[in-house]
Design a protein around this motif. Sequence first.
Motif, PDB file in Angstrom:
ATOM      1  N   LEU A  92       0.849  -1.192   0.000  1.00  0.00           N
ATOM      2  CA  LEU A  92       0.000   0.000   0.000  1.00  0.00           C
ATOM      3  C   LEU A  92       0.883   1.240   0.000  1.00  0.00           C
ATOM      4  O   LEU A  92       0.765   2.125   0.844  1.00  0.00           O
ATOM      5  CB  LEU A  92      -0.932  -0.008   1.218  1.00  0.00           C
ATOM      6  N   SER A  93       1.780   1.288  -0.937  1.00  0.00           N
ATOM      7  CA  SER A  93       2.717   2.402  -1.069  1.00  0.00           C
ATOM      8  C   SER A  93       3.209   2.403  -2.515  1.00  0.00           C
ATOM      9  O   SER A  93       3.035   1.417  -3.236  1.00  0.00           O
ATOM     10  CB  SER A  93       3.899   2.226  -0.117  1.00  0.00           C
ATOM     11  N   PRO A  94       3.833   3.490  -2.943  1.00  0.00           N
ATOM     12  CA  PRO A  94       4.373   3.529  -4.315  1.00  0.00           C
ATOM     13  C   PRO A  94       5.751   2.897  -4.439  1.00  0.00           C
ATOM     14  O   PRO A  94       6.510   3.229  -5.336  1.00  0.00           O
ATOM     15  CB  PRO A  94       4.410   5.027  -4.624  1.00  0.00           C
ATOM     16  N   VAL A  95       6.092   1.967  -3.545  1.00  0.00           N
ATOM     17  CA  VAL A  95       7.400   1.306  -3.602  1.00  0.00           C
ATOM     18  C   VAL A  95       7.462   0.341  -4.774  1.00  0.00           C
ATOM     19  O   VAL A  95       8.421   0.337  -5.553  1.00  0.00           O
ATOM     20  CB  VAL A  95       7.694   0.553  -2.291  1.00  0.00           C
ATOM     21  N   LEU A  96       6.442  -0.488  -4.941  1.00  0.00           N
ATOM     22  CA  LEU A  96       6.465  -1.556  -5.936  1.00  0.00           C
ATOM     23  C   LEU A  96       5.868  -1.148  -7.272  1.00  0.00           C
ATOM     24  O   LEU A  96       6.073  -1.838  -8.269  1.00  0.00           O
ATOM     25  CB  LEU A  96       5.719  -2.784  -5.400  1.00  0.00           C
ATOM     26  N   PHE A  97       5.134  -0.052  -7.302  1.00  0.00           N
ATOM     27  CA  PHE A  97       4.491   0.373  -8.543  1.00  0.00           C
ATOM     28  C   PHE A  97       4.266   1.884  -8.485  1.00  0.00           C
ATOM     29  O   PHE A  97       4.081   2.450  -7.413  1.00  0.00           O
ATOM     30  CB  PHE A  97       3.145  -0.335  -8.723  1.00  0.00           C
ATOM     31  N   PRO A  98       4.294   2.549  -9.626  1.00  0.00           N
ATOM     32  CA  PRO A  98       4.009   3.988  -9.654  1.00  0.00           C
ATOM     33  C   PRO A  98       2.559   4.267  -9.272  1.00  0.00           C
ATOM     34  O   PRO A  98       1.669   3.456  -9.532  1.00  0.00           O
ATOM     35  CB  PRO A  98       4.277   4.381 -11.110  1.00  0.00           C
ATOM     36  N   VAL A  99       2.327   5.404  -8.672  1.00  0.00           N
ATOM     37  CA  VAL A  99       0.972   5.789  -8.277  1.00  0.00           C
ATOM     38  C   VAL A  99       0.047   5.826  -9.486  1.00  0.00           C
ATOM     39  O   VAL A  99      -1.140   5.472  -9.396  1.00  0.00           O
ATOM     40  CB  VAL A  99       0.991   7.166  -7.573  1.00  0.00           C
ATOM     41  N   ALA A 100       0.572   6.232 -10.637  1.00  0.00           N
ATOM     42  CA  ALA A 100      -0.255   6.350 -11.848  1.00  0.00           C
ATOM     43  C   ALA A 100      -0.840   5.018 -12.286  1.00  0.00           C
ATOM     44  O   ALA A 100      -1.858   4.982 -12.988  1.00  0.00           O
ATOM     45  CB  ALA A 100       0.567   6.948 -12.981  1.00  0.00           C
ATOM     46  N   LEU A 101      -0.222   3.891 -11.893  1.00  0.00           N
ATOM     47  CA  LEU A 101      -0.727   2.576 -12.270  1.00  0.00           C
ATOM     48  C   LEU A 101      -1.764   2.048 -11.282  1.00  0.00           C
ATOM     49  O   LEU A 101      -2.366   0.999 -11.521  1.00  0.00           O
ATOM     50  CB  LEU A 101       0.433   1.585 -12.378  1.00  0.00           C
ATOM     51  N   PHE A 102      -1.947   2.744 -10.165  1.00  0.00           N
ATOM     52  CA  PHE A 102      -2.927   2.333  -9.159  1.00  0.00           C
ATOM     53  C   PHE A 102      -4.285   2.906  -9.556  1.00  0.00           C
ATOM     54  O   PHE A 102      -4.364   4.030 -10.038  1.00  0.00           O
ATOM     55  CB  PHE A 102      -2.517   2.856  -7.781  1.00  0.00           C
ATOM     56  N   PRO A 103      -5.384   2.154  -9.384  1.00  0.00           N
ATOM     57  CA  PRO A 103      -6.714   2.664  -9.749  1.00  0.00           C
ATOM     58  C   PRO A 103      -6.982   4.030  -9.120  1.00  0.00           C
ATOM     59  O   PRO A 103      -6.815   4.203  -7.909  1.00  0.00           O
ATOM     60  CB  PRO A 103      -7.664   1.591  -9.195  1.00  0.00           C
ATOM     61  N   GLU A 104      -7.384   4.970  -9.934  1.00  0.00           N
ATOM     62  CA  GLU A 104      -7.515   6.352  -9.473  1.00  0.00           C
ATOM     63  C   GLU A 104      -8.497   6.497  -8.319  1.00  0.00           C
ATOM     64  O   GLU A 104      -8.267   7.284  -7.396  1.00  0.00           O
ATOM     65  CB  GLU A 104      -7.954   7.240 -10.642  1.00  0.00           C
ATOM     66  N   THR A 105      -9.577   5.747  -8.340  1.00  0.00           N
ATOM     67  CA  THR A 105     -10.586   5.864  -7.280  1.00  0.00           C
ATOM     68  C   THR A 105     -10.096   5.328  -5.938  1.00  0.00           C
ATOM     69  O   THR A 105     -10.705   5.599  -4.899  1.00  0.00           O
ATOM     70  CB  THR A 105     -11.872   5.116  -7.678  1.00  0.00           C
ATOM     71  N   TRP A 106      -8.996   4.557  -5.958  1.00  0.00           N
ATOM     72  CA  TRP A 106      -8.478   3.974  -4.724  1.00  0.00           C
ATOM     73  C   TRP A 106      -7.129   4.557  -4.310  1.00  0.00           C
ATOM     74  O   TRP A 106      -6.506   4.063  -3.369  1.00  0.00           O
ATOM     75  CB  TRP A 106      -8.344   2.458  -4.881  1.00  0.00           C
ATOM     76  N   ARG A 107      -6.684   5.591  -4.979  1.00  0.00           N
ATOM     77  CA  ARG A 107      -5.363   6.137  -4.660  1.00  0.00           C
ATOM     78  C   ARG A 107      -5.280   6.737  -3.263  1.00  0.00           C
ATOM     79  O   ARG A 107      -4.201   6.816  -2.679  1.00  0.00           O
ATOM     80  CB  ARG A 107      -4.961   7.182  -5.706  1.00  0.00           C
ATOM     81  N   TRP A 108      -6.418   7.169  -2.749  1.00  0.00           N
ATOM     82  CA  TRP A 108      -6.413   7.751  -1.397  1.00  0.00           C
ATOM     83  C   TRP A 108      -5.929   6.731  -0.358  1.00  0.00           C
ATOM     84  O   TRP A 108      -5.394   7.112   0.702  1.00  0.00           O
ATOM     85  CB  TRP A 108      -7.820   8.235  -1.029  1.00  0.00           C
ATOM     86  N   VAL A 109      -6.116   5.428  -0.661  1.00  0.00           N
ATOM     87  CA  VAL A 109      -5.695   4.385   0.281  1.00  0.00           C
ATOM     88  C   VAL A 109      -4.184   4.440   0.505  1.00  0.00           C
ATOM     89  O   VAL A 109      -3.693   4.151   1.610  1.00  0.00           O
ATOM     90  CB  VAL A 109      -6.120   2.996  -0.245  1.00  0.00           C
ATOM     91  N   LEU A 110      -3.439   4.808  -0.535  1.00  0.00           N
ATOM     92  CA  LEU A 110      -1.986   4.847  -0.410  1.00  0.00           C
ATOM     93  C   LEU A 110      -1.528   5.852   0.642  1.00  0.00           C
ATOM     94  O   LEU A 110      -0.476   5.671   1.260  1.00  0.00           O
ATOM     95  CB  LEU A 110      -1.355   5.206  -1.761  1.00  0.00           C
ATOM     96  N   TRP A 111      -2.309   6.901   0.858  1.00  0.00           N
ATOM     97  CA  TRP A 111      -1.913   7.939   1.817  1.00  0.00           C
ATOM     98  C   TRP A 111      -2.130   7.508   3.258  1.00  0.00           C
ATOM     99  O   TRP A 111      -1.717   8.218   4.190  1.00  0.00           O
ATOM    100  CB  TRP A 111      -2.650   9.238   1.521  1.00  0.00           C
ATOM    101  N   ILE A 112      -2.752   6.339   3.455  1.00  0.00           N
ATOM    102  CA  ILE A 112      -2.847   5.780   4.805  1.00  0.00           C
ATOM    103  C   ILE A 112      -1.472   5.346   5.279  1.00  0.00           C
ATOM    104  O   ILE A 112      -1.198   5.279   6.484  1.00  0.00           O
ATOM    105  CB  ILE A 112      -3.843   4.599   4.828  1.00  0.00           C
ATOM    106  N   ASN A 113      -0.607   5.030   4.330  1.00  0.00           N
ATOM    107  CA  ASN A 113       0.767   4.638   4.649  1.00  0.00           C
ATOM    108  C   ASN A 113       1.599   5.900   4.907  1.00  0.00           C
ATOM    109  O   ASN A 113       1.706   6.760   4.029  1.00  0.00           O
ATOM    110  CB  ASN A 113       1.362   3.845   3.485  1.00  0.00           C
TER     111      ASN A 113
END
Length: 269
Positions: free
Chosen positions: A195-216
Amino acid sequence: MSSDYGLLQDLKVLWRSGALTFVLARRDVAARYAGSAGGVLWAYAPPLLTVACYFLVFDVVFGMRLGDKAPVERVGTYLIVGMLPWMAFCDALSRAATSLVDAGGLLQKNALPPVVFPARSVLASAAVFAPLMLTLVPAYLPWHRFSAALLALPALVVLQWLLCFVLGYLVAIFTAAMRDAAHLLGLALSLGVFLSPVLFPVALFPETWRWVLWINPMTGPILGYQSVLLKGEWPSAAVWMALLLWMGLAAALLEVAVRRSREQLVDWL
């Protein structure tokens, strides 16, 4: 002990105990590898071998490439920038989480400030990982080309370690009260990398779920490192805001934890 004793007073004590903290941190690093021929050099071997394997496996052997939306084509080159700070974060928090429990006997026999021990663990971890993170500057010269954005890198490193200290001290108090906290932290760190941009760029994460990454709490710093080292650009305002918000939230929780645990902390150990 005064009932109004809180985090601010703890930080003042830590400032006055700076020399002691540095000595304890140096001894902590030296004690881990005492008696080995390589000495403290063994502390640098695991992270160095890890990043070398990423480069060898993904960039050299398989030649894997990311999509057009990624800040860099090579997978290994991308992974290293995020994984090294993530390993530093995990190491600092894991060591800080058990720092009070490990020092229980010492704290019960001596009137030492408890805040020194999480600070010692985080400082000892920083002594290993901070130099490695800064060595990414010459390694990624073809991407950042000594851009002025490199001036943001020391600030990101310092803020990351401050965040590690605040979170580490908070978890250390919880671990003193309930030993399960250290195990929960290990589980959270194992899952957190996904749940971070370590393994994949943020742009490849579903846009509607990107807010989840900021929990980290490490999403902000990692995006900052990627901006500076891979694109030669100053980190966005969202990076600094996320860092400050996480530090503010952690500090507020730590304030409550310090106040409520002050009288019972040594007994818990």
